[in-house]
Design a protein around this motif. Structure first.
Motif, PDB file in Angstrom:
ATOM      1  N   THR A 212       0.857  -1.186   0.000  1.00 21.73           N
ATOM      2  CA  THR A 212       0.000   0.000   0.000  1.00 21.73           C
ATOM      3  C   THR A 212       0.890   1.230   0.000  1.00 21.73           C
ATOM      4  O   THR A 212       2.012   1.188   0.516  1.00 21.73           O
ATOM      5  CB  THR A 212      -0.917   0.047   1.239  1.00 21.73           C
ATOM      6  OG1 THR A 212      -0.110  -0.005   2.414  1.00 21.73           O
ATOM      7  CG2 THR A 212      -1.902  -1.107   1.253  1.00 21.73           C
ATOM      8  N   VAL A 213       0.394   2.306  -0.606  1.00 21.88           N
ATOM      9  CA  VAL A 213       1.146   3.570  -0.612  1.00 21.88           C
ATOM     10  C   VAL A 213       0.228   4.708  -0.188  1.00 21.88           C
ATOM     11  O   VAL A 213      -0.975   4.691  -0.457  1.00 21.88           O
ATOM     12  CB  VAL A 213       1.758   3.894  -1.997  1.00 21.88           C
ATOM     13  CG1 VAL A 213       2.891   2.933  -2.315  1.00 21.88           C
ATOM     14  CG2 VAL A 213       0.697   3.893  -3.084  1.00 21.88           C
ATOM     15  N   PHE A 214       0.845   5.672   0.464  1.00 21.44           N
ATOM     16  CA  PHE A 214       0.116   6.859   0.904  1.00 21.44           C
ATOM     17  C   PHE A 214      -0.034   7.811  -0.274  1.00 21.44           C
ATOM     18  O   PHE A 214       0.911   8.014  -1.036  1.00 21.44           O
ATOM     19  CB  PHE A 214       0.899   7.539   2.030  1.00 21.44           C
ATOM     20  CG  PHE A 214       0.270   8.796   2.561  1.00 21.44           C
ATOM     21  CD1 PHE A 214      -0.897   8.737   3.310  1.00 21.44           C
ATOM     22  CD2 PHE A 214       0.836  10.040   2.311  1.00 21.44           C
ATOM     23  CE1 PHE A 214      -1.477   9.891   3.810  1.00 21.44           C
ATOM     24  CE2 PHE A 214       0.265  11.202   2.815  1.00 21.44           C
ATOM     25  CZ  PHE A 214      -0.901  11.128   3.558  1.00 21.44           C
ATOM     26  N   VAL A 216      -2.519  11.464  -1.723  1.00 22.57           N
ATOM     27  CA  VAL A 216      -3.617  12.405  -1.526  1.00 22.57           C
ATOM     28  C   VAL A 216      -4.441  12.382  -2.804  1.00 22.57           C
ATOM     29  O   VAL A 216      -3.944  12.708  -3.877  1.00 22.57           O
ATOM     30  CB  VAL A 216      -3.096  13.817  -1.200  1.00 22.57           C
ATOM     31  CG1 VAL A 216      -4.265  14.788  -1.059  1.00 22.57           C
ATOM     32  CG2 VAL A 216      -2.263  13.796   0.078  1.00 22.57           C
ATOM     33  N   VAL A 222      -5.248   9.098   1.535  1.00 23.76           N
ATOM     34  CA  VAL A 222      -5.721   7.705   1.500  1.00 23.76           C
ATOM     35  C   VAL A 222      -4.537   6.758   1.346  1.00 23.76           C
ATOM     36  O   VAL A 222      -3.404   7.186   1.112  1.00 23.76           O
ATOM     37  CB  VAL A 222      -6.702   7.471   0.321  1.00 23.76           C
ATOM     38  CG1 VAL A 222      -7.974   8.302   0.489  1.00 23.76           C
ATOM     39  CG2 VAL A 222      -6.019   7.763  -1.021  1.00 23.76           C
ATOM     40  N   LEU A 223      -4.817   5.476   1.448  1.00 23.61           N
ATOM     41  CA  LEU A 223      -3.826   4.442   1.144  1.00 23.61           C
ATOM     42  C   LEU A 223      -4.337   3.656  -0.053  1.00 23.61           C
ATOM     43  O   LEU A 223      -5.470   3.173  -0.053  1.00 23.61           O
ATOM     44  CB  LEU A 223      -3.632   3.521   2.346  1.00 23.61           C
ATOM     45  CG  LEU A 223      -2.971   4.184   3.551  1.00 23.61           C
ATOM     46  CD1 LEU A 223      -3.083   3.299   4.786  1.00 23.61           C
ATOM     47  CD2 LEU A 223      -1.507   4.501   3.265  1.00 23.61           C
TER      48      LEU A 223
ATOM     49  N   VAL B 240       1.320   4.064   6.165  1.00 24.57           N
ATOM     50  CA  VAL B 240       1.311   2.691   5.647  1.00 24.57           C
ATOM     51  C   VAL B 240       1.468   1.683   6.785  1.00 24.57           C
ATOM     52  O   VAL B 240       0.697   0.724   6.896  1.00 24.57           O
ATOM     53  CB  VAL B 240       2.427   2.506   4.584  1.00 24.57           C
ATOM     54  CG1 VAL B 240       2.596   1.034   4.236  1.00 24.57           C
ATOM     55  CG2 VAL B 240       2.115   3.331   3.335  1.00 24.57           C
ATOM     56  N   ARG B 249      -7.868   4.041  11.083  1.00 23.76           N
ATOM     57  CA  ARG B 249      -7.275   5.363  11.021  1.00 23.76           C
ATOM     58  C   ARG B 249      -7.294   5.950  12.428  1.00 23.76           C
ATOM     59  O   ARG B 249      -8.340   5.930  13.087  1.00 23.76           O
ATOM     60  CB  ARG B 249      -8.110   6.232  10.075  1.00 23.76           C
ATOM     61  CG  ARG B 249      -7.345   7.309   9.356  1.00 23.76           C
ATOM     62  CD  ARG B 249      -8.307   8.141   8.530  1.00 23.76           C
ATOM     63  NE  ARG B 249      -8.482   7.627   7.168  1.00 23.76           N
ATOM     64  CZ  ARG B 249      -8.080   8.268   6.073  1.00 23.76           C
ATOM     65  NH1 ARG B 249      -7.459   9.434   6.174  1.00 23.76           N
ATOM     66  NH2 ARG B 249      -8.290   7.765   4.877  1.00 23.76           N
ATOM     67  N   PHE B 266      -2.917  11.880   7.458  1.00 19.90           N
ATOM     68  CA  PHE B 266      -3.740  10.662   7.378  1.00 19.90           C
ATOM     69  C   PHE B 266      -4.780  10.647   8.508  1.00 19.90           C
ATOM     70  O   PHE B 266      -5.961  10.345   8.300  1.00 19.90           O
ATOM     71  CB  PHE B 266      -2.826   9.435   7.465  1.00 19.90           C
ATOM     72  CG  PHE B 266      -3.535   8.119   7.338  1.00 19.90           C
ATOM     73  CD1 PHE B 266      -4.227   7.788   6.184  1.00 19.90           C
ATOM     74  CD2 PHE B 266      -3.501   7.190   8.373  1.00 19.90           C
ATOM     75  CE1 PHE B 266      -4.874   6.557   6.058  1.00 19.90           C
ATOM     76  CE2 PHE B 266      -4.138   5.965   8.257  1.00 19.90           C
ATOM     77  CZ  PHE B 266      -4.831   5.646   7.093  1.00 19.90           C
TER      78      PHE B 266
END
Lengths: 336, 336
Positions: A212-214, A216, A222-223, B240, B249, B266
């Motif tokens: 998963t990557v962060f 925007v 979001v991820l 992540v 979250r 996040f």
């Protein structure tokens, strides 16, 4: 409940709410050596002054999921999920009708999926589990789980959990244990319902995962789920992810297949009292009977080998016979 | 404690044990806007019937460690640990006296280490943190921590935690929060003392990590630490790993540097009440004053940029001035 077994022991029980007869916290477990080994362990580690007493923060128990907490036959639930996702997404991928492994899968069923090579199955997982945010994926799983049913029984998959294991989770929790699920299934798949079904919150679920990557996206942080495997949480990987996630060696571990062997070994490698449990699927009438431990030569998912059975006996692990040790398997089933 | 501040608010307090005056759970925090923003958030999410009420299982708070929970100047504690390990291991590695980065390090000090390239520092970390079992490494850290002292104050590093943050951890825990540490430091380094010092158990510590593998050594199942970085838990990596580990979250996040920006973003990306806090190191008398946010051009570890300060104001995050908002920084320091 039968009390005829000569190995019967007095089970420590809690008084019932009305002050009447004590309540057995494990009513779906038949009296006998198996139940006794579990109850004795819990008594030993939770009784103050016992030489085997373990303080609450160190009471860590780890549970495999498929085949240990719920049914994984005729195929693991997540494979049915992937199959349904392929069918649903097929209209957006016209090429799938002529591209393998999707073409076979669209024409086939769960046996087609289970007969695939690992790399083909991985292609299917990536095509169906990636390409969305983690929150979007969670909603997809939640919606599917609300209606998806077992092909043989017609029950909701969520109702195919083992009642004796639900009792065991509660029994351990009531005795100060923190229960973790350590699944070969996808961590974000299991987390969607683990709290509701097992009373195990998401932070106590460990599983296989993809990258998963962060990001925007439209102003929202979001991820994003990418089609790249990070951990296949099976066999040697289980002790590794247990340590990464928990940072302590469990004192109790529960599994049902060769994929759980190293988790049980790692658990038993610590000092003091340890409990290792393997669930043997030997009840063709009420669930399924399968695996080389029963002399069956056709390999199946979750198979329990004769070698593992022998290792369990040598190591002093507890083997649960679903046929003999459980008087109920599913909540929907009458007591017998 | 001063009550002269015109922004002073009534803080919800708990009755004292003797039934006398209410006890302030955050006595090291001066009354004012900063303290008010924290207390208001906690009241909003924990008061039943509040439109911002959050059920207990969703009360997740994440804390950076270095510079947020304890002092990271003149250099992060783990760098001092690596330096001491290099000196200790040097006799086993005669080649280090002529091999970089070890030669410079053996002749230098913490500034030498901090001036190194990332790849050189990584070489040092791998040479000093890998090559043993996880349990052996834990004992090495534990022994070092028992005597290692801060170069300027002479206090044990373990006594260089921030008293107001210890109060905050306890205050949140008492209000049903689960506190997680989300550190750029090594997860197995922090876990050795997080439970004792912060009351945060190992399974609630997330950090940087190196590869581990399962092995049976002399008949004992162990995990071996290998010299290969898995996660550098900073910046984009924090959301992540938070999701990988917690699966929810957070609703509150606490940091002090650009490495915490994405964790705060996040956290604030979810709906409902959110709390983002940045600790500003602006107290040269009692701790250190550093970073571009104070107009200082020399970059330092943990620097707090002007851009991040502006982002915090725009986003409604709370910036804690150590000078103005804390009447004590360390437990050993007199109230002022």
């Amino acid at each position: 409940m039968s009390h005829d077994d000569p190995t019967d022991v007095t089970i420590r029980s809690q008084p019932s709410d009305d002050g009447g007869a004590p309540v057995d916290p494990l009513p779906s477990w038949r009296e006998g050596r198996t139940k006794q080994s579990i109850v004795s362990f819990v008594e030993n580690v939770t009784t103050e002054g016992s030489p085997l007493f373990v303080p609450v923060p160190e009471r860590i128990a780890t549970f495999d999921n498929d085949g240990t907490l719920w049914c994984e036959q005729p195929g693991p639930v997540q494979v049915y999920f992937a199959l349904d996702r392929v069918r649903e997404l097929a209209s957006q991928h016209p090429d799938w009708s002529t591209t393998e492994p999707f073409a076979s899968l669209l024409a086939g069923d769960v046996d087609t999926a289970l007969a695939m090579s690992t790399s083909a199955l991985l292609d299917v997982v990536m095509a169906t589990h990636a390409g969305m945010t983690t929150e979007e994926f969670g909603r997809i799983v939640e919606q599917w789980m609300a209606t998806a049913r077992h092909p043989d029984t017609g029950e909701l998959f969520l109702d195919m959990t083992y009642l004796p294991m639900l009792e065991l989770l509660a029994y351990l929790r009531d005795h100060g244990f923190k229960n973790f699920i350590v699944s070969g299934g996808g961590v974000e798949f299991v987390r969607q319902w683990s709290e509701r079904v097992y009373d195990v919150p998401p932070e106590q679920v460990i599983g296989s995962s993809i990258k998963t990557v962060f990001a925007v996206r439209d102003g929202a942080p979001v991820l994003l789920r990418l089609p790249q495997l990070v951990v296949n949480n099976d066999e040697d990987a289980k002790p590794v992810t247990i340590n990464q996630h928990i940072g302590r060696r469990p004192i109790a571990a529960f599994g049902n297949s060769v994929g759980d062997q190293q988790m049980l070994e790692f658990t038993h490698g610590g000092g003091g009292a340890r409990l290792g449990v393997l669930v043997l699927h030997d009840d063709a009438a009420r669930e399924y009977a399968y695996g080389p431990a029963l002399g069956m030569t056709t390999p199946r998912v979750g198979a329990f080998t004769q070698a593992l059975h022998e290792q369990a006996e040598e190591a002093g692990w507890t083997v649960v016979s679903m046929r003999d040790d459980w008087n109920r398997i599913f909540a929907s089933e009458p007591l017998r």
